[in-house]
Design a protein around this motif. Structure first.
Motif, mmCIF file in Angstrom:
data_model
loop_
_atom_site.group_PDB
_atom_site.id
_atom_site.type_symbol
_atom_site.label_atom_id
_atom_site.label_comp_id
_atom_site.label_asym_id
_atom_site.label_seq_id
_atom_site.Cartn_x
_atom_site.Cartn_y
_atom_site.Cartn_z
ATOM 1 N N ARG A 143 -58.140 97.829 -8.053
ATOM 2 C CA ARG A 143 -59.220 99.089 -8.308
ATOM 3 C C ARG A 143 -60.277 98.880 -7.272
ATOM 4 O O ARG A 143 -60.976 97.796 -7.429
ATOM 5 N N ILE A 144 -60.690 99.820 -6.379
ATOM 6 C CA ILE A 144 -61.634 99.783 -5.325
ATOM 7 C C ILE A 144 -62.927 99.420 -5.963
ATOM 8 O O ILE A 144 -63.627 98.892 -5.104
ATOM 9 N N GLN A 145 -63.023 99.850 -7.171
ATOM 10 C CA GLN A 145 -64.589 99.636 -7.631
ATOM 11 C C GLN A 145 -64.944 98.232 -8.264
ATOM 12 O O GLN A 145 -66.041 98.030 -8.395
ATOM 13 N N GLU B 254 -65.957 108.075 -10.512
ATOM 14 C CA GLU B 254 -67.273 107.533 -10.793
ATOM 15 C C GLU B 254 -66.977 105.997 -10.661
ATOM 16 O O GLU B 254 -65.790 105.438 -10.670
ATOM 17 N N LEU B 255 -67.951 105.068 -10.617
ATOM 18 C CA LEU B 255 -67.701 103.676 -10.400
ATOM 19 C C LEU B 255 -66.923 102.904 -11.514
ATOM 20 O O LEU B 255 -66.101 102.169 -11.517
ATOM 21 N N ARG B 259 -58.743 103.314 -11.357
ATOM 22 C CA ARG B 259 -58.575 103.132 -10.036
ATOM 23 C C ARG B 259 -58.184 104.586 -9.156
ATOM 24 O O ARG B 259 -58.574 104.848 -8.119
ATOM 25 N N ASN B 261 -59.476 107.350 -9.761
ATOM 26 C CA ASN B 261 -60.840 108.102 -9.666
ATOM 27 C C ASN B 261 -61.877 107.387 -9.014
ATOM 28 O O ASN B 261 -63.017 107.471 -9.592
ATOM 29 N N ALA B 262 -61.453 106.572 -7.936
ATOM 30 C CA ALA B 262 -62.451 105.994 -7.474
ATOM 31 C C ALA B 262 -63.488 106.818 -6.497
ATOM 32 O O ALA B 262 -62.966 107.822 -6.091
ATOM 33 N N PRO B 263 -64.807 106.721 -6.687
ATOM 34 C CA PRO B 263 -65.482 107.608 -5.828
ATOM 35 C C PRO B 263 -65.253 107.696 -4.269
ATOM 36 O O PRO B 263 -65.009 106.747 -3.750
ATOM 37 N N LEU B 266 -67.093 105.438 -2.047
ATOM 38 C CA LEU B 266 -66.685 104.205 -1.767
ATOM 39 C C LEU B 266 -65.220 104.056 -1.244
ATOM 40 O O LEU B 266 -65.317 102.950 -0.344
ATOM 41 N N ILE B 267 -64.501 104.807 -1.277
ATOM 42 C CA ILE B 267 -62.991 104.699 -0.602
ATOM 43 C C ILE B 267 -63.411 104.721 0.910
ATOM 44 O O ILE B 267 -62.959 103.787 1.662
ATOM 45 N N VAL B 270 -65.542 101.127 2.018
ATOM 46 C CA VAL B 270 -64.633 99.959 1.908
ATOM 47 C C VAL B 270 -63.684 100.171 3.111
ATOM 48 O O VAL B 270 -63.516 99.044 3.920
ATOM 49 N N ASN B 271 -62.897 101.268 3.053
ATOM 50 C CA ASN B 271 -61.907 101.262 4.297
ATOM 51 C C ASN B 271 -62.568 101.445 5.503
ATOM 52 O O ASN B 271 -61.968 100.945 6.502
ATOM 53 N N LEU B 274 -63.252 97.859 6.370
ATOM 54 C CA LEU B 274 -61.839 97.199 6.479
ATOM 55 C C LEU B 274 -61.315 97.533 8.111
ATOM 56 O O LEU B 274 -61.227 96.495 8.670
#
Lengths: 451, 300
Positions: A143-145, B254-255, B259, B261-263, B266-267, B270-271, B274
């Motif tokens: 879960r990326i959060q 939302e935070l 998983r 429904n990650a914002p 943020l995706i 983070v990507n 990476l």
């Protein structure tokens, strides 16, 4: 196809000096003390492994962790390993980029500590899992959060960069050992393979210098990231003692401090174990590291004041219970010992030049390391003993956390394992960069720049 | 020096040969142990929906002060007495020391008032020979779910068989009513209910119990460890629950969402990090190969 001519090697022009340095720094078989050291560490490691097998079979029930103290000394140990691993970025990157010349004999020692620590940090997380067979689920269903996902990502990244930063400066040394090492054929074969056909070609040197420089820049944000994210594992949780905006810099500064302590301790052990190493790890190096340790300890002291003074001034709700337990309660002896002997006393003693002599600073660094380990214990455990929801109608054993002998053994096993990695690296690889030392010993040596 | 090497080799050998021995010395499965442990054996009878009769045996051996489950013990099950011609079958205990046998109904013969079941362990290498028997009466637990004048009623009936083979009501038996939930049974009353002289219990079923998306509930009537009947349960599915409505509006990015429904920010963040960092790492690895290539060219 025409090849560029090799530039004349400095090693050849300073052959005598180079031979002496090589004789001092080339890896040597274990002596009696080395063998005893390896046997003792292996015994501790095997005992830890034995109890881990039991834990694997019967679950975390063999530990003292229960519904409230769900994180115990395994997680304290994990935070300690992550912290001490930051020394790689401190010596190999920050001191390199700031042009500190005396860092050369310390770089490999710091990278050895970094690699060994981060490997065991990752392993300790698996040790802490009740169902390690489900570890892949952490990646497959990430879960990326979640800060735990970030931690897995950043630990893997930091380990990879640390391994590269460890390996790249070793390539010229591998070539040297390929050509000059007198020992078993298999060992020379491995050195040859790892030397990648290194021949001091200008093109090779240029690529190597440039790659090292890039990695030195890259590892700094990743190093800050790894320990900041580790601190967020705590700080993003609504718990007394963890609910703090100060945690990122507090953890990072503490990590640099214990990392510096780790390097000093390793320097002293290498210097006393190998004859002639006092020429390379000189009193000056201990003095400089002592000054650096004072600076880092003062920064850490500053964040400690922020961490404890501000909430203590307010003493609100459950936070007050937690702080009272630390200041006056059952954790007070450990808390004050850690603060005084692990931070205040080292700062005071290291302000004096005599305190920065090899033996005194070695003893001080041991205080810093032991203090740092128990500091992580104090960060993890007391908070879990003070949940917001009162502990009602729960078994007595759930209300306190006292690690079991098996837990201590497994933890000691991981520490011994990390020391074994460092020991075996020093057994088969030069713990001080040989080629770099030879080059720097040349009176005509000019520090290479980036083209 | 040779002495030291020999000592180290001896120590390693000692660890390899003795540590596993120490590990299994605590285990009750150590087949090399000659002394057999004192065993305890418990036999339970369970009948579900009047169509499956299950015998459950738990075998434990005394290790120190505790009794721990014996794994891999073969338990023989018999009707009336432990002789080969009365055998119902064998079952092997699991790591908790539990062995289960579904009684083959064809081996029970004609309907009778009582059945005696025997569980037996013989010639086991770990524990001493043991036998345990249980006698249960023939029973018939039923449950009807009806809606009368907008009132939902549960009628539970328990019957047994007398010596003459007649079906008679079973009075004064404690029965509990539950609703099946994801991780267990939700009791619908704090105390068990007693069957009346007709062997019946009538209960009003509460409203507003959440069901699945269609409103289905599984209602369970249970008799637990009764001296005559053992464990009985009867399950019935009915659409008496409040249908579960999934609010898709909650699936916002939302935070704190799942998983899936990650914002987006943020995706992307983070990507990007990476790709950026691992891109540089890949570049450095490529440079390492270039160093090797240059070295090979020189050799050539």
């Amino acid at each position: 196809m025409t090849m560029k001519t090799n530039k004349p090697s400095r090693i050849q022009t300073n052959a005598e000096r180079a031979d002496a340095i090589m004789a001092d720094l080339m890896p040597k078989p274990f002596g009696l003390s080395g063998k005893i050291w390896v046997v003792v560490l292996s015994a501790i490691f095997l005992l830890g492994l034995f109890f881990y097998v039991e834990q694997f079979r019967f679950g975390l029930g063999i530990t003292a962790m229960r519904d409230y103290s769900t994180w115990g000394i395994y997680i304290s140990n994990f935070v300690f390993f992550v912290a001490i691993s930051l020394v790689g970025s401190l010596i190999s990157a920050i001191l390199k980029l700031t042009g500190v010349k005396w860092r050369t004999p310390l770089t490999r020692i710091s990278e050895m500590i970094a690699v060994a620590s981060i490997i065991f940090a990752a392993l300790v997380i698996i040790v802490d899992m009740g169902r390690p067979d489900r570890f892949l689920n952490v990646l497959l269903h990430a879960r990326i959060q979640s800060p735990i996902t970030w931690d897995v990502i950043v630990i893997t990244t930091y380990l990879t960069i640390s391994l590269l930063l460890f390996y790249l400066p070793l390539i010229p040394d591998f070539a040297l050992m390929r050509d000059r090492f007198k020992g078993p054929a298999w060992q020379i074969k491995i050195y040859t393979w790892l030397a990648l056909g290194w021949s001091n070609l200008p093109g090779q040197e240029k690529i190597l210098r440039r790659s090292e420089q890039i990695l030195a820049v890259l590892i700094i944000p990743v190093a800050f990231g790894i320990h900041t994210v580790t601190s967020w594992l705590f700080a993003t949780t609504l718990r007394p003692g963890w609910d703090s905006n100060n945690f990122g810099p507090y953890f990072v500064s503490g990590a640099f401090m214990v990392g510096a302590g780790g390097v000093i301790a390793a320097m002293y052990i290498f210097r006393t174990h190998y004859s002639n190493w006092s020429k390379y790890l000189t009193d000056k190096h201990f003095d400089r590291m002592g000054r650096l340790l004072v600076l880092l300890s003062l920064v850490y002291l500053y964040f400690n004041i922020n961490e404890y003074f501000v909430p203590a001034y307010k003493m609100k709700g459950q936070e007050a219970e937690h702080l009272k337990a630390l200041f006056f309660g059952r954790y007070a002896p450990l808390f004050w010992s850690v603060q005084v002997f692990g931070m205040i006393v080292p700062i005071i003693l290291l302000l004096f030049p005599k305190g920065r002599k090899p033996l005194p600073i070695f003893l001080i660094s041991i205080l810093v390391i032991v203090g740092a380990w128990f500091k992580r214990f104090l960060i993890v455990i007391p908070t879990l003993s003070h949940p917001y929801i009162p502990m009602d109608r729960v078994p007595e054993s759930w209300q306190h956390y006292l690690p079991t002998f098996k837990e201590w053994s497994i933890t000691a096993g991981t520490l011994a394992g990390a020391l074994l990695i460092i020991t075996f690296i020093a057994r088969f690889l030069p713990a001080i960069p040989v080629v770099e030392t030879i080059e720097e010993a040349d009176p005509n040596h000019v520090e290479p720049g980036i083209e | 020096m040779n002495n030291i090497r020999a000592s180290i080799q001896y120590l390693v050998l000692l660890c390899i040969t003795h540590l596993p021995g120490f590990a299994t010395a605590q285990s009750v499965n150590d087949t090399t142990t000659t002394a057999k442990s004192e065993a305890s054996i418990e036999l339970l009878y369970t009948e579900s929906n009047n169509n499956s009769k299950i015998l459950t045996v738990t075998v434990k051996a005394k290790v120190g002060e505790d009794y721990v489950g014996v794994e891999g013990a073969v338990v023989g099950f018999f009707m009336t007495e432990a002789i080969p011609e009365n055998s119902l079958g064998n079952s092997t205990t699991n790591d908790k020391g539990v062995a289960v046998l579904v009684v083959p109904l064809e081996k029970l013969g004609a309907l009778r008032a009582n059945y005696t079941f025997v569980a037996s362990i013989e010639n086991n290498t770990t524990v001493e020979d043991q036998q345990e028997e249980i006698t249960v009466s023939e029973s018939n637990l039923n449950m009807s779910l009806e809606e009368v004048d907008s009132v939902r009623q549960v009628v539970i009936t328990l019957q047994t068989t007398d010596a003459a083979g007649n079906t008679i009501p079973a009075a004064d038996v404690e029965v509990r009513l539950f609703v099946q939930r994801m991780f267990g049974l939700l009791p619908l009353s704090s105390d068990p209910q007693l069957t009346d002289e007709q062997g019946e219990i009538t209960l009003e079923f509460p409203a507003a119990i959440p069901g699945d998306t269609a409103g289905n509930l599984v209602v369970v009537a249970k008799v637990d460890e009764h001296e005559l009947f053992g464990n009985l349960d009867f399950r019935k599915k009915i659409r008496w629950g409040v249908p579960l409505v999934i609010d898709h509006n909650k699936n916002i990015r939302e935070l704190w969402s799942s998983r899936e429904n990650a914002p987006y920010y943020l995706i992307i963040l983070v990507n990007s990090m990476l790709i950026g960092i691992w891109g540089v790492i890949a570049y450095i690895v490529f440079q390492v190969f270039r160093i090797r290539k240059l070295g090979r060219q020189k050799v050539a």
